[in-house]
Scaffold this motif. Structure first.
Motif, PDB file in Angstrom:
ATOM      1  N   LEU A 270     -20.625 -36.149 -41.058  1.00 26.03           N
ATOM      2  CA  LEU A 270     -20.991 -35.514 -42.325  1.00 26.03           C
ATOM      3  C   LEU A 270     -20.051 -35.976 -43.435  1.00 26.03           C
ATOM      4  N   GLY A 271     -18.773 -36.021 -43.096  1.00 26.36           N
ATOM      5  CA  GLY A 271     -17.789 -36.440 -44.090  1.00 26.36           C
ATOM      6  C   GLY A 271     -18.021 -37.867 -44.546  1.00 26.36           C
ATOM      7  N   VAL A 272     -18.321 -38.737 -43.597  1.00 23.67           N
ATOM      8  CA  VAL A 272     -18.607 -40.124 -43.957  1.00 23.67           C
ATOM      9  C   VAL A 272     -19.809 -40.179 -44.884  1.00 23.67           C
ATOM     10  N   ALA A 273     -20.840 -39.393 -44.563  1.00 20.28           N
ATOM     11  CA  ALA A 273     -22.035 -39.375 -45.411  1.00 20.28           C
ATOM     12  C   ALA A 273     -21.698 -38.897 -46.825  1.00 20.28           C
ATOM     13  N   TYR A 274     -20.812 -37.928 -46.904  1.00 24.84           N
ATOM     14  CA  TYR A 274     -20.390 -37.388 -48.209  1.00 24.84           C
ATOM     15  C   TYR A 274     -19.748 -38.486 -49.059  1.00 24.84           C
ATOM     16  N   VAL A 275     -18.798 -39.183 -48.438  1.00 21.99           N
ATOM     17  CA  VAL A 275     -18.073 -40.211 -49.188  1.00 21.99           C
ATOM     18  C   VAL A 275     -19.001 -41.372 -49.539  1.00 21.99           C
ATOM     19  N   VAL A 276     -19.869 -41.730 -48.607  1.00 23.12           N
ATOM     20  CA  VAL A 276     -20.812 -42.814 -48.887  1.00 23.12           C
ATOM     21  C   VAL A 276     -21.734 -42.416 -50.042  1.00 23.12           C
TER      22      VAL A 276
END
Lengths: 185, 185
Positions: free
Chosen positions: A81-87
């Motif tokens: 989820l965090g990766v998706a947020y930053v992306v």
DNA sequence: GTCGTAACTTGTCAACGTCAAGACTCGCGC
DNA sequence: GCGCGAGTCTTGACGTTGACAAGTTACGAC
């Protein structure tokens, strides 16, 4: 050019997003957006009451798109989820800039608040659908929000040869994850 | 009122900081600051070339004060540094708003960059003076920068009866420390 | 004391956001 | 097939702003 534009609202939003990438959300002018869209200087007023209205619309769209992106993550481990947020933040820089800029939007706007809460709920929900522990959720949200901000402010950049996604993965990996059986929530 | 103000530069900065707390960094106007300070509308120009110059000065001062606050932390464990970061942000909301607002300042300003680096160096240094692992430092910085932003955007607030400091302590505690003896928390 | 320089003022300009009033056009009811 | 209202866009105007230019005043070094 027809008198009725067709979808001037969308056109103005897109023009604004492009201008924000170029000049930042503060420097944009309604009159210039109107000029770029080929309409008169007062046309935007009818779609977004004023400048704040336009920016609020962009922020709302941003939070909504972010919520969609988070909902689309199948492996609902927080790291993903965090990766998706930053992306999302780095692929939608204009939206994110408005979303996090202080005092640019009507913070009490109904649609805006709803979209924010939808994104927040996605971050604050465990893989099994249970609500995440508040401190853990807040730590995670802070981490990825902060990393996104630092990236967009240019204070941090991925190592050459690397990319945002792996940087985000490395950073979210530093978050103390409660081990499966050993920790409530 | 004397012709020479004495310290108009400082007076304008203070007036600006007060106005930013009230209206946000975008809404302030040089002319109104001049009015509040009791000088003519063009007086600010001489001290800060333009509006961006004023905001750059505020951001520089902010990063410098933050670096001071971090340097003053005696227990240089990251948790304590992080708490100091968040406490700074909430006790200097006007400075922090300008520091993190996109496109308001001259990002390549010499003094600004130097002040930013001083703060960054303090965060990125281990208790014993050794440079911290890059990923760890970035994760910590992201965490506290993000938490500060969420607090100032009003998207998060401490529990009633609690305060910012303990919230920050709880959140920074979630950061996995790459030390031997693995259990954070 | 005078003189250069820094601090501040006055005047002006184009651009902007916002408002009010009018013109155009689409589509629905009849 | 036609009128008419609602929605869309234009034109024009007003007050405010940031920025620039040129002039005025005070300070301090010599």
């Amino acid at each position: 050019m027809p008198y009725h534009h067709g979808d001037l609202r969308r056109a103005l939003l897109d023009t604004a997003l492009a201008a924000i990438v170029e000049q930042g959300p503060v420097a944009i002018s309604l009159r210039e957006l109107a000029r770029r869209a080929g309409v008169s200087h007062a046309a935007p007023t009818h779609h977004f009451r004023d400048k704040t209205g336009l920016l609020t619309a962009i922020a709302t769209e941003g939070w909504s798109l972010l919520a969609d992106a988070l909902d689309a993550v199948t492996d609902r481990d927080f790291a993903e989820l965090g990766v998706a947020y930053v992306v999302f933040a780095t692929t939608h820089p204009a939206h994110f800039a408005v979303m996090r800029a202080p005092g640019l939007v009507r913070a009490d706007d109904h649609g805006l608040v709803a979209a924010q809460q939808r994104a927040g709920a996605s971050l604050g929900t465990e893989p099994d659908g249970a609500p995440r522990d508040r401190t853990t959720a807040l730590a995670g949200w802070s981490l990825v929000h902060g990393l996104s901000s630092l990236l967009l402010e240019g204070m941090v950049a991925p190592d050459p040869g690397s990319d945002v996604e792996s940087l985000a993965r490395a950073v979210t990996g530093r978050l103390g994850r409660p081990l499966p059986g050993r920790n409530p929530r």
